[in-house]
Each structure stands twice: as C-alpha cells, then as structure tokens.
Design an enzyme around this catalytic site. Structure first.
Site, PDB file in Angstrom:
ATOM      1  N   SER A  13      30.500  42.722  37.822  1.00 41.63           N
ATOM      2  CA  SER A  13      31.384  43.770  37.319  1.00 41.63           C
ATOM      3  C   SER A  13      31.576  43.720  35.813  1.00 41.63           C
ATOM      4  CB  SER A  13      32.748  43.677  38.014  1.00 41.63           C
ATOM      5  OG  SER A  13      33.314  42.387  37.840  1.00 41.63           O
ATOM      6  N   ASP A  50      44.340  42.924  35.956  1.00 39.70           N
ATOM      7  CA  ASP A  50      43.998  41.906  36.947  1.00 39.70           C
ATOM      8  C   ASP A  50      43.725  40.546  36.312  1.00 39.70           C
ATOM      9  OD1 ASP A  50      41.517  42.257  35.751  1.00 39.70           O
ATOM     10  OD2 ASP A  50      40.599  43.219  37.492  1.00 39.70           O
ATOM     11  N   ASN A  96      31.718  35.429  40.190  1.00 41.91           N
ATOM     12  CA  ASN A  96      32.279  35.701  41.519  1.00 41.91           C
ATOM     13  C   ASN A  96      32.115  34.513  42.455  1.00 41.91           C
ATOM     14  OD1 ASN A  96      33.268  38.380  41.139  1.00 41.91           O
ATOM     15  ND2 ASN A  96      31.168  39.127  41.200  1.00 41.91           N
TER      16      ASN A  96
END
Length: 209
Positions: free
Chosen positions: A36, A184, A103
């Site tokens: 991302s 976030d 991730n």
C-alpha cells in the site's frame, strides 16, 4: 486501384514500423513491486510517489524509462513471490524495486520466512538480468525489541548477500511526523509522497544512467 491502395498502405505500415522500432528498442522498464505504501493508499494517485517518480524521470532526461507499478495494498512477501515471475516475463524490467515486508512484519510472520521470500524475489529479479533495489522497513516497538530488530536486520543482510542497492528505511523522516502520516499511523499522507521519492531516488538514480 484496390491493389495499388493495398500496396501503398503496406509501404506506409512498413515505414511506420521501421521508425517506431528504434524507439521501442531503446525503452527500458522499471518495475515497482510493493504494498500500500507504493499503491497510493489513501492519497490521490497523481500525488503518489511512483507518479512523482515518473515526473522525475522526465525532468532528468530519462524519458526512455517507463514505470510499471505492480504494487497492491495488503501485499505480503508471499504474494510477491507468486506474482513476480509473470511480471518479469511480461515486462522484462531492467530495474526492480522490491518494497515488501511491512505487512508481514505487522502480522508477526517469522523473520526467516520473510527473509526467504525476499531472497527468492531478489534471485528471480537478478536471474532475469534486472538490477534490484531493496526498500527497507521497520515496525513499531510494541512488537518487542527482539522481533523488531530481527525484522529490521533482514533488509541490510539481504542487500549484503546479493549486492543490491538498499533504501535503509522507506519511512525515514516521515513516520514520526504527525502531518506526514495518515490517521491510522501506518500510511503516509499526500504531503509525505515527495519525501518517499527522495528516500528512494539517490539509490535509484545511479542504476538508471
């Protein structure tokens, strides 16, 4: 008349091919395989660092380079291992930027698995003839000192073993700046995208010239 028209069209086509071929032959491909952070998550696509890279190439007289962004939000090193062979075959890149592993770390995957997957991608890229850049990542300290250190050590160790270029920490100068991180606390804002490019560019530029 019909035959003559076909003949003229054939000559025009052959001329177009003869003109276009040298341009295509001189074109080189830069492949970005990321998650991302490189897939413009939460930011307008025109502000994303990969798009800024395309502009930078033009500005630096490197218009013979095309950028293929194969980044996917949520991607892991395992997914990268599965997707890379087809991407290499389809695009024949001269340079591959591998921006994966974040991730995996956030999900607590074993460091040896992450390292093995990244090593496989580097080997595949190098075996295809591509020069490779590893983009290093770090994870928050709440994962424990031992795990966070083992994770951070993956990238320089692989870079040394495979003699790749290395971006030590992709989010350097960004992660601890409130206005440069989204709510976030994981993804950079649009304002941070130029800094992401600046973190990559010094390592990349020498591979493009």
């Amino acid at each position: 008349m019909h035959t003559l028209l076909l003949y003229v069209r054939s000559i025009v086509f052959l001329f177009a091919v003869s003109v276009a071929t040298p341009i295509l032959a001189g074109q080189q491909t830069l492949l970005v395989l990321g998650d991302s952070l490189s897939a413009a998550y939460g930011v307008p696509s025109e502000t994303a660092w990969v798009q800024l890279l395309r502009q930078r190439l033009q500005e630096n007289g490197l218009s013979n380079w095309r950028v293929v962004n194969a980044s996917i939000s949520g991607e892991t090193t395992d997914g990268g291992v599965r997707r890379l062979p087809e991407l290499l075959e389809k695009n024949s890149p001269s340079v591959v930027i591998i921006e994966l592993g974040g991730n995996d770390g956030l999900r607590g995957f074993p460091p040896e698995v992450i390292k093995s997957n990244l090593a496989t991608m580097v080997e595949n890229a190098q075996n295809s003839g591509a020069r490779t850049i590893l983009v290093g990542m770090q994870i928050p300290p709440n994962y424990g000192q031992r795990y966070t250190q083992m994770f951070a050590d993956i990238f320089p160790a692989l870079s040394d073993s495979y003699n790749t270029a290395l971006v030590p920490f992709f989010l350097d100068g960004i992660y601890d700046q409130e206005n440069l991180m989204q709510g976030d606390g994981i993804h950079p804002t649009a304002e941070a995208q130029p800094k992401l490019l600046e973190n990559v560019w010094p390592k990349l530029k020498s591979l493009l010239e």
